[in-house]
Scaffold this active site. Structure first.
Site, PDB file in Angstrom:
ATOM      1  CG  HIS A 185      -2.176  -0.679   1.156  1.00  0.00           C
ATOM      2  ND1 HIS A 185      -2.816  -1.192   2.261  1.00  0.00           N
ATOM      3  CD2 HIS A 185      -2.981  -0.960   0.101  1.00  0.00           C
ATOM      4  CE1 HIS A 185      -3.939  -1.779   1.892  1.00  0.00           C
ATOM      5  NE2 HIS A 185      -4.061  -1.650   0.582  1.00  0.00           N
TER       6      HIS A 185
ATOM      7  CB  CYS B 221      -2.716   0.381   8.673  1.00  0.00           C
ATOM      8  SG  CYS B 221      -1.545   0.099   7.332  1.00  0.00           S
TER       9      CYS B 221
END
Length: 274
Positions: free
Chosen positions: A169, A267
């Protein structure tokens, strides 16, 4: 002398890790043979939310859903810009029900939610940076989603190619440093990106901080900044020193249990930009 930097209050959305675990492997960090200490994960998550509140930020929470062990990673659920919510469509089937759970929360809070047609994992790969939206691709979010998000927000969207599966990511390889009303700058790990994407970042952010692989692997770039305070993994010692040298105030918060699932501070944190 380091530059004096001013924080700006933020609104964060999180999800308690009541059901957090590693039950499947969808990135190189996840190993089913490494047990998760759920009690420790809970304490670490609480320390993060308390740190946010102690620094003047608003923290709201989505109820966790049984059977969704990665729901704690709130950043993947959406990206919110000027009160508009672009939702998620997860790559892994195991995570797809998370989209509905977060959509329910946003709608109850008074937001409309756009559901993308393409695979898109929210702030995991979509990072607002001043007049641009930085958009990662290569492992999860698709380039088609980049086009969707640009049409939705009307913000120039810069596609960046990720090439190292440890940084699956964008928010594991890059974070925004600047405040809403001041300098917009970033910190990133060049080795996570293709040569062309590295050149793009160098052109857009010539004063950017670059991190070592060691600090990136310690989840040092999965950080959250309010323009002055940087909530960061304590293991990223080199990056912490560089931040302090540039006038930022590092706030170390250990989320090491979440590293076992490939996640960290960012996150676990969805920012609601209104």
């Amino acid at each position: 002398m380091p530059t004096s930097r001013a924080p700006s209050p933020r609104r964060y959305l999180v999800c308690e890790p009541r059901h957090f675990d590693v039950r499947y492997a969808i990135n190189p960090w996840m190993r089913a043979d490494v047990p998760v200490d759920t009690a420790l994960a809970g304490r670490q998550w609480t320390a993060l939310t308390e740190a946010y509140r102690e620094h003047g930020h608003t923290v709201e929470s989505v109820p966790p859903v049984p059977g969704l062990p990665d729901m704690v990673f709130a950043a993947n659920s959406a990206v919110v810009v000027e009160g508009r919510v672009f939702g998620s469509h997860f790559h892994a089937p195991e995570r797809r029900p998370e989209s509905t759970a977060y959509e329910t929360w946003f709608k109850a809070a008074g937001f409309d939610v756009y559901r993308p047609e393409s695979v898109c994992e929210g702030e995991g790969d979509l990072v607002p940076a001043g007049r641009f939206l930085l958009a990662g691709t290569g492992f999860r979010t698709t380039r088609a989603a980049h086009r969707e998000v640009q049409e939705f927000f009307g913000v120039p969207t810069i596609s960046l190619q990720l090439v190292d599966p440890h940084f699956y990511h964008l928010d594991t390889a890059l974070f925004v440093l600047g405040g809403d009303d001041g300098e917009q700058n970033i910190a990133y790990y060049p080795g996570a990106f293709s040569p062309g994407s590295r050149e793009v970042l160098a052109r857009l952010f010539p004063e950017a901080m670059t991190a070592t692989r060691d600090d990136a692997m310690a989840f040092g770039l999965n950080s959250v900044s309010d323009g002055r305070h940087v909530f960061i993994a304590p293991q990223a010692t080199g990056l912490i020193d560089e931040l302090a040298a540039r006038g930022y105030v590092p706030v170390p918060v250990d989320l090491s249990e979440f590293h076992k699932a490939g996640g960290g501070i960012k996150c676990c944190t969805q920012e609601i930009r209104s």
